[in-house]
Design a protein around this motif. Structure first.
Motif, mmCIF file in Angstrom:
data_model
loop_
_atom_site.group_PDB
_atom_site.id
_atom_site.type_symbol
_atom_site.label_atom_id
_atom_site.label_comp_id
_atom_site.label_asym_id
_atom_site.label_seq_id
_atom_site.Cartn_x
_atom_site.Cartn_y
_atom_site.Cartn_z
ATOM 1 N N THR A 1 43.862 43.547 37.440
ATOM 2 C CA THR A 1 43.549 42.768 36.235
ATOM 3 C C THR A 1 43.871 43.533 34.975
ATOM 4 O O THR A 1 43.783 42.968 33.881
ATOM 5 C CB THR A 1 42.056 42.400 36.229
ATOM 6 O OG1 THR A 1 41.272 43.603 36.300
ATOM 7 C CG2 THR A 1 41.723 41.517 37.418
ATOM 8 N N GLY B 1 36.817 38.297 49.287
ATOM 9 C CA GLY B 1 37.833 38.402 48.261
ATOM 10 C C GLY B 1 38.652 39.667 48.473
ATOM 11 O O GLY B 1 38.342 40.493 49.325
ATOM 12 N N TYR C 1 41.591 47.248 39.102
ATOM 13 C CA TYR C 1 41.529 46.134 40.041
ATOM 14 C C TYR C 1 40.127 45.547 40.042
ATOM 15 O O TYR C 1 39.136 46.250 39.815
ATOM 16 C CB TYR C 1 41.890 46.592 41.457
ATOM 17 C CG TYR C 1 43.345 46.926 41.645
ATOM 18 C CD1 TYR C 1 44.211 46.013 42.238
ATOM 19 C CD2 TYR C 1 43.842 48.152 41.234
ATOM 20 C CE1 TYR C 1 45.547 46.334 42.424
ATOM 21 C CE2 TYR C 1 45.178 48.474 41.400
ATOM 22 C CZ TYR C 1 46.028 47.558 41.995
ATOM 23 O OH TYR C 1 47.347 47.867 42.170
ATOM 24 N N GLU C 2 40.050 44.271 40.332
ATOM 25 C CA GLU C 2 38.786 43.583 40.473
ATOM 26 C C GLU C 2 38.841 42.682 41.701
ATOM 27 O O GLU C 2 39.903 42.222 42.091
ATOM 28 C CB GLU C 2 38.483 42.735 39.220
ATOM 29 C CG GLU C 2 38.286 43.543 37.953
ATOM 30 C CD GLU C 2 38.007 42.652 36.752
ATOM 31 O OE1 GLU C 2 37.942 41.410 36.964
ATOM 32 O OE2 GLU C 2 37.876 43.180 35.642
ATOM 33 N N LYS D 1 38.648 39.441 43.577
ATOM 34 C CA LYS D 1 38.845 38.034 43.264
ATOM 35 C C LYS D 1 38.738 37.227 44.541
ATOM 36 O O LYS D 1 39.179 37.670 45.606
ATOM 37 C CB LYS D 1 40.234 37.809 42.643
ATOM 38 C CG LYS D 1 40.464 38.561 41.342
ATOM 39 C CD LYS D 1 39.611 37.982 40.205
ATOM 40 C CE LYS D 1 39.933 38.691 38.884
ATOM 41 N NZ LYS D 1 39.116 38.137 37.780
ATOM 42 N N CYS E 1 40.996 42.790 46.333
ATOM 43 C CA CYS E 1 41.191 43.487 45.069
ATOM 44 C C CYS E 1 42.495 43.028 44.439
ATOM 45 O O CYS E 1 43.550 43.110 45.065
ATOM 46 C CB CYS E 1 41.209 44.999 45.282
ATOM 47 S SG CYS E 1 39.620 45.677 45.812
ATOM 48 N N VAL E 2 42.389 42.530 43.204
ATOM 49 C CA VAL E 2 43.537 42.039 42.450
ATOM 50 C C VAL E 2 43.624 42.837 41.166
ATOM 51 O O VAL E 2 42.605 43.094 40.501
ATOM 52 C CB VAL E 2 43.421 40.539 42.155
ATOM 53 C CG1 VAL E 2 44.608 40.044 41.344
ATOM 54 C CG2 VAL E 2 43.294 39.753 43.454
ATOM 55 N N ASN F 1 50.480 35.285 34.218
ATOM 56 C CA ASN F 1 49.651 35.949 35.235
ATOM 57 C C ASN F 1 50.329 37.184 35.828
ATOM 58 O O ASN F 1 50.020 37.596 36.941
ATOM 59 C CB ASN F 1 49.298 34.978 36.367
ATOM 60 C CG ASN F 1 48.404 33.855 35.890
ATOM 61 O OD1 ASN F 1 47.536 34.064 35.017
ATOM 62 N ND2 ASN F 1 48.606 32.671 36.428
#
Length: 951
Positions: A752, A747, A736-737, A739, A749-750, A789
């Motif tokens: 990736t 932001g 996760y990163e 975003k 955590c999404v 996506n």
């Protein structure tokens, strides 16, 4: 005809009653004897007979000496008219026999009559009191005096049962001269009459009558079919007594019945039924009826709701006020009445927990308490003349299940249905219809009965077992506890059994043994007793002798107190007065009630009252907002208080409207009614037209945490809002990163990268487009692809061609570049260089062919060797490679992830052959390029393998 005694009636209040009754079961004592002895005082008897007039006849007689003070009932002469005259210590009785026959007369000593009536006359100097003895003991000598002539007569107890009186003819008198003789003729053996209590006189022959005392022998005690004790009943002649089995019917629970003759059955009908009616109607409009209703949600079992007693012009209804309780209300002819009630031969009163309807004329009573009922009727009046659900009262259970037509039903459950009566409140009930079948009175499923039922067979009720058998009550208790386990109806079986025991003289205190299940709560001021009087003593009845020995359970006045009156349910220590406020007062006590000044006085009127006097004080209300009001005086509720009250709605000044953060404060100056207003800070923060209390959160924007402080802005007088930036999270889990999120301060955590769970439960993280072999299995390839996506992780397995190590040259086995499949040099002959064809998908830039296409490649062995050259003193190399000699270019359509298609060109090998090539050792840079090319080739093979597997 009545016997008239001459002389003045007694003037003392000690005149005996006019009737007496025997006291069974004691045997009466008789005193009979001819006058053969005389006694003086209380000394020994002297064997002589003495009279004061020697010329007077001495009649002999036999009689029974009654108890002193007994009545004149025996002086009632039956069948014959009598004229009586007192003459010289004797009573001359002249009987009118008939036309032309004259009168028959006899002389009876006054001493004998004194046992029946206290003769009072001015000529009698003494009136002795008689005593009764037994055996042959002589009784007291009676002496009467008339003028100067006295006569003494005595009676001695003996075994003689009869003697005779000599009668005198009409007109004869007793003087000191010779004895007269009778010339009249009497009819022998045809005339008899009662001389005194239990003494009968029979005419034997001329001038001779026989006096016979009635001697009562105790009759044998019978056994009653209902198991209860018989009761003694006085005979019609009022002398002797006999045993009878009372008609006693009970019902309880849901419901269970015990007929007059003791037959037990259960019946679950929900109509109105006849309990008792007469077969041959002797009493006008007489009967007892019961109104049952379904008392469970399944409409399976019934309970009694109303007991109805009809007698002549009155209909009494005893109705359960609350289901399965002891609260009962009483109506007479549909009008509520207060107890005790007595009118037109019907008496209704409370007795312990019961309401009792008593009809003295019929010697019967009916009790009801909401859970059970009982009906007691005398056999002498109702024997062999009852019908209904209580059966026929004849001490025989064989005909208790009698139908209205006189036939006997097979069982009483069937019989009970036939005794319906018309009830407008129950249109579903139709009297006269034959029931379709007998109702079930046993639970459909076995169950564990309540432990309360065991008390009936245990030591608690053991003292009563010899008087009343408990088995039927136990069966009823088990039935109730199984069918209706949540209503505590089993208590009714114990209650009716205890009541029946008390009726038989055995009192059982049982409720304390039920662990509170069958407890009975008493109202304040009263206490529960298992064995209390049938009629509780009151101030008005305390001087009366209550001969009843029966006991009932219920709530009674505590020791040291008594009930004021049967209609005033108040316990008092001293018998003074009780008014409408139900508060006991002592004599002389003054009090105020209903604005009346009263005093409790001893006497007929009791409480005397007059209107309460008040001291009125007028007030004047001045000033804005004030008005006059009348209030209740807390010290004297009868005298109102006139005061001035303030009503601010009458004030002209109105409260101002304050801005946000401010509120109106008002105060009333001393002595005024109308308030003074001003706006003061509320001690809050204000933001966007909203108020916030100190220490509460204030929303300014998402990126700040703000709250209202207690600090005040001096200029605005409002509290200050304090804010700080919202802290953001900077850590995300692997794969996760963080975003940025539109409209948010921080932001989030999404994901990736693909997070793949490998075969050994370890996590493998791949970026989109990455491929990786399983660390422990090169044949498994993990990949990650980003499609629109959305991360898609896949696992592919490489399928290797068939491989047999036995066909390989030793030492030539190796893995292909994919690290999964094995290859080797053939064992026998070399494979010539040729074209090898296969079908596979073509993948290019993420796009793939729709179907498999035929692909070709050159494969085979060519002559390649290394030999030592002695001349050159080195190795000679000869290299040959299997390569394409002729190719063509073909086209194929590829499908891309976006849904669009592209055209793709690829090389198709037509021919292959061995071609010489230079044999040289590769330089390091070339070796690195070769390794990279090998890696690329291996990756392409892996991609093809993945493509094949996913397809």
């Amino acid at each position: 005809s009545l016997l008239f005694l001459t002389g003045t009636p007694p003037s003392t209040p000690s005149t005996p009653k006019l009737t007496t009754t025997p006291s069974p079961p004691q045997t009466p004592t008789t005193t009979t004897s001819p006058p053969s002895t005389t006694t003086t005082g209380t000394g020994s008897p002297t064997p002589t007979t003495t009279t004061s007039s020697t010329s007077s006849p001495t009649p002999t007689y036999t009689t029974t000496l009654p108890t002193p003070g007994n009545s004149l009932a025996g002086a009632v002469v039956r069948s014959l008219p009598v004229v009586a005259l007192k003459l010289h210590g004797h009573l001359k009785l002249c009987l009118s026999v008939g036309l032309g026959m004259g009168n028959q007369c006899i002389l009876i000593p006054l001493a004998l009559l004194l046992h029946c009536y206290y003769v009072h006359s001015a000529s009698l100097s003494t009136i002795p009191m008689s005593t009764t003895t037994s055996g042959t003991t002589p009784t007291k000598t009676f002496t009467t005096t008339s003028g100067t002539t006295s006569s003494s007569f005595i009676t001695i107890n003996s075994t003689t049962t009869s003697t005779t009186f000599k009668t005198l003819p009409p007109g004869s008198t007793t003087t000191s001269g010779p004895t007269g003789t009778s010339t009249a003729v009497t009819t022998t053996g045809s005339e008899s009459w009662w001389l005194c209590n239990c003494t009968k006189v029979i005419c034997i022959e001329d001038n001779i009558v026989q006096v016979i005392p009635i001697i009562c022998n105790p009759p044998p005690k019978p056994t009653c079919a209902n198991g209860l004790s018989p009761v003694p009943v006085i005979d019609e002649d009022g002398c002797c007594w006999h045993w009878e089995c009372d008609c006693y019917c009970t019902g309880w629970g849901d419901p269970h019945y015990m007929t007059f003759d003791g037959l037990y059955y259960s019946y679950q009908g929900n109509c109105t039924y006849v309990l008792v009616e007469e077969i041959n109607k002797k009493v006008d409009n007489f009967g007892v009826y019961i109104d049952n209703y379904h008392c469970d949600t399944r409409d399976v079992v019934s309970c009694p709701r109303t007991l109805i007693v009809r007698h002549e012009t009155q209909e009494v209804r005893l109705r359960t006020a609350q289901p399965n309780t002891l609260q009962v209300e009483v109506t007479v002819n549909n009008q509520l009445v207060a107890l005790p009630y007595k009118k037109f031969g019907v008496s209704i009163y409370e007795s312990g927990i019961n309401r009792v309807v008593e009809i003295p004329e019929l010697k019967m009573n009916v009790t009801y308490n909401g859970l059970s009922f009982s009906i007691r009727m005398p056999y002498s009046l109702f024997g062999n003349n009852t019908q209904g659900q209580c059966g026929t009262c004849n001490n025989n259970t064989a005909d208790d299940c009698m139908l209205p037509d006189g036939n006997i039903a097979a069982n009483c459950e069937t019989m009970a249905d036939h005794w319906q009566v018309v009830d407008p409140s129950k249109p579903q009930c139709s009297p006269g219809l034959v029931p379709t079948g007998s109702p079930s009175t046993t639970p459909t499923q076995p169950c564990k009965e309540s432990s309360i039922c065991e008390l009936l067979l245990g030591s608690v009720f053991k003292p009563c077992h010899a008087f009343v058998q408990p088995e039927n009550y136990y069966k009823a208790c088990v039935f109730d506890s199984c069918v209706l386990p949540n209503l505590d109806l089993e208590c009714s079986s114990l209650q009716i059994y205890a009541a029946t025991c008390a009726d038989q003289g055995v009192c059982i205190d049982w409720r304390n043994h039920t662990n509170g299940v069958c407890s009975h709560e008493c109202p304040p001021g009263k206490e529960y007793r298992a064995c209390g009087p049938v009629k509780e003593m009151t101030c008005k009845s305390r001087g009366q002798n209550d001969t009843s020995t029966k006991q009932v359970e219920g709530c009674f006045c505590p020791n040291g107190t008594m009930l004021y009156d049967s209609g005033v349910d108040v316990c008092v220590k001293t018998c003074g007065c009780v008014g409408v406020d139900m508060i006991p007062r002592e004599f002389g006590e003054k009090f105020t009630v209903d604005c009346q000044d009263c005093i409790c006085l001893e006497g007929e009127h009791g409480i005397v009252c007059k209107p309460h006097e008040c001291e009125q004080k007028q007030v004047t209300c001045d000033g804005e907002g004030f008005y006059e009001v009348v209030e209740v005086n807390p010290k004297d509720s009868c005298c109102p208080l006139f005061t001035c009250k303030c009503n601010t709605s009458l004030c002209t000044a109105k409260a101002p409207k304050c801005s946000l953060g401010f509120e109106v404060h008002s105060y009333i100056p001393s002595g005024q009614c109308c308030p003074v207003y001003k706006c003061v800070p509320k001690g809050v923060c204000v933001h966007e037209n909203a108020e916030f209390l100190p220490n509460s959160s204030v929303f300014v924007d998402k990126c700040q945490n703000c709250y209202c402080t207690n600090d005040v802005n001096i200029s605005t007088q409002l509290n200050i809002i304090s804010c700080e930036r919202v802290p953001c999270n900077t850590y995300c889990q692997p794969g996760y990163e963080i975003k940025p999120v539109k409209g948010e301060c921080c932001g989030k955590c999404v994901q990736t990268k693909c997070i793949i769970q490998t075969a050994d439960n370890s996590e493998l993280i791949l970026s989109p487009g990455d491929f990786k072999n399983d660390p422990h299995n090169n044949c498994t390839i993990y990949s990650c692809v980003d499609v629109h996506n959305q991360l898609i992780a896949s696992t592919s397995e490489i399928t290797c061609p068939a491989f047999n190590e036995e066909n390989c040259k030793p030492g030539t086995i190796s893995f292909l570049p994919n690290g999964c499949c094995k290859t080797c040099a053939p064992l026998d002959s070399s494979t010539p260089c040729s074209v090898r064809r296969r079908k596979d998908f073509i993948v290019y830039n993420g796009c793939r062919s729709v179907d498999r296409v035929e692909l070709t490649e050159c494969e085979g062995t060519c002559g390649t060797f290394s030999l030592y050259s002695a001349e050159a003193n080195s190795m000679d190399h000869s290299c040959s490679c299997c390569r394409e000699t002729r190719t063509t270019e073909k086209h194929v359509v590829l499908k891309c992830p976006g849904g669009h298609s592209v055209s793709h060109k690829y090389i198709y090998v037509e021919n292959c052959s061995c071609q010489d090539t230079e044999c040289s050792r590769p330089q390091p840079s070339e070796q690195q390029n070769n390794e990279e090319n090998d890696k690329a080739s291996t990756l392409n093979r892996i991609k093809r393998a993945i493509s094949l597997t996913s397809k």
